[in-house]
Design a protein around this motif. Structure first.
Motif, PDB file in Angstrom:
ATOM      1  N   ASP A 200       0.861  -1.182   0.000  1.00  0.00           N
ATOM      2  CA  ASP A 200       0.000   0.000   0.000  1.00  0.00           C
ATOM      3  C   ASP A 200       0.898   1.234   0.000  1.00  0.00           C
ATOM      4  OD1 ASP A 200      -2.683  -0.844  -0.091  1.00  0.00           O
ATOM      5  OD2 ASP A 200      -2.627  -1.427   2.006  1.00  0.00           O
ATOM      6  N   ARG A 211      -3.492   7.233  -3.540  1.00  0.00           N
ATOM      7  CA  ARG A 211      -3.519   6.005  -2.744  1.00  0.00           C
ATOM      8  C   ARG A 211      -3.512   4.822  -3.693  1.00  0.00           C
ATOM      9  NH1 ARG A 211      -8.501   5.398   1.073  1.00  0.00           N
ATOM     10  NH2 ARG A 211      -7.331   6.925   2.317  1.00  0.00           N
ATOM     11  N   HIS A 213      -3.435   0.779  -3.819  1.00  0.00           N
ATOM     12  CA  HIS A 213      -3.684  -0.409  -3.012  1.00  0.00           C
ATOM     13  C   HIS A 213      -3.253  -1.656  -3.776  1.00  0.00           C
ATOM     14  CE1 HIS A 213      -5.550  -3.215  -0.235  1.00  0.00           C
ATOM     15  NE2 HIS A 213      -6.221  -3.748  -1.243  1.00  0.00           N
TER      16      HIS A 213
END
Length: 292
Positions: A200, A211, A213
């Protein structure tokens, strides 16, 4: 190797690497052996005049890295590439496209759950360097690429439970300061749940957050807007090799500059030294002292 030769239609297979390096028809070599042999094979390949791709880690010690630097200087062959594939991943490229437009320093937070090793894994052989040294260059390279700066100072801490198990010292929290004021944090972990997603990454700067993931989902948050970006989930191996081959064919510069390869390797080694010394370590000073 013979099975690979037949499957991929290679011209020949051999267990004599010197024969490969002496072959005038070979312009480039790929070194994918275990870690302890990387530095020496890199030096032999560069001295043979080959463009050289080596999987990480480039070196397991400052002494090995100094040997490579001296070899480059003596033979005047700097055609070297290290397998830091993640910077070539479409999702990382999308993050770079957003943040490289800005002049703000960044805060980067990279959490990696590598998981526990199976008993008998060659990673547990101390002569091959630690697992952290072997793999963490991937993540330091991404942070340097996104921040567009070189690491200058490292402060690292290791897990220290009262009752120790084999991979405690592979659990590191590393803070990296960059020359342009950016800060990167790497959490390299092994002892979470087996189903924990491996990677992450969060990047903050200039009113924007990215972000990522586990190379499955990428989101951007810009002030009051949140949006998902749909790009390929692969981790950049194909793009990395294509860039290397293109550079070999054209004679253009290698895809990652040599000083960046060295700085990333020094960052990794400085993290280990910081743990051992229980204090921050200046990255460049670590190497210059060895050269002096």
């Amino acid at each position: 190797s013979e099975n690979a030769r037949r499957k991929f239609k290679f011209a020949y297979a051999t267990t004599d690497h010197a024969a490969v390096l002496a072959d005038p028809d070979i312009d480039a070599v790929l070194i994918a052996t275990r870690h302890a042999s990387h530095a020496q094979l890199v030096c032999e390949a560069l001295r043979a005049g080959k463009a050289t791709f080596v999987e990480k880690a480039l070196a397991l010690s400052r002494e090995e890295l100094h040997l490579i630097a001296r070899t480059v200087s003596e033979c005047r062959n700097d055609r070297l590439m290290v397998g830091f594939n993640r910077r070539f991943a479409p999702m990382i490229q999308a993050v770079a496209a957003r943040f490289h437009r800005m002049e703000y320093p960044l805060v980067l937070h990279y959490r990696v759950h590598a998981g526990r090793l199976e008993p008998g894994s060659w990673y547990l052989d101390s002569s091959e360097g630690s697992r952290f040294v072997g793999e963490s260059g991937h993540f330091f390279d991404v942070m340097a690429y996104l921040s567009q700066s070189r690491a200058v100072r490292v402060n690292a801490h290791v897990l220290q439970p009262s009752t120790s198990i084999s991979d405690d010292r592979e659990n590191l929290v590393v803070s990296v300061q960059y020359a342009n004021g950016s800060v990167g944090n790497l959490l390299y972990l092994t002892q979470g749940g087996a189903k924990t997603p491996k990677e992450d990454l969060e990047v903050f700067g200039g009113g924007c957050t990215a972000r990522l993931h586990d190379f499955e989902r990428l989101q951007f948050f810009e002030r009051v807007i949140a949006r998902k970006v749909r790009v390929s989930r692969e981790k950049g191996q194909l793009n990395e090799l294509a860039a290397f081959v293109a550079a070999v064919r054209s004679g253009s510069p290698m895809p990652i500059p040599l000083d960046v390869l060295f700085n990333t390797t020094l960052t990794t080694l400085a993290a280990v030294q910081s743990v051992q010394a229980a204090s921050p370590v200046d990255v460049d000073a670590t190497f210059h002292t060895e050269q002096d």
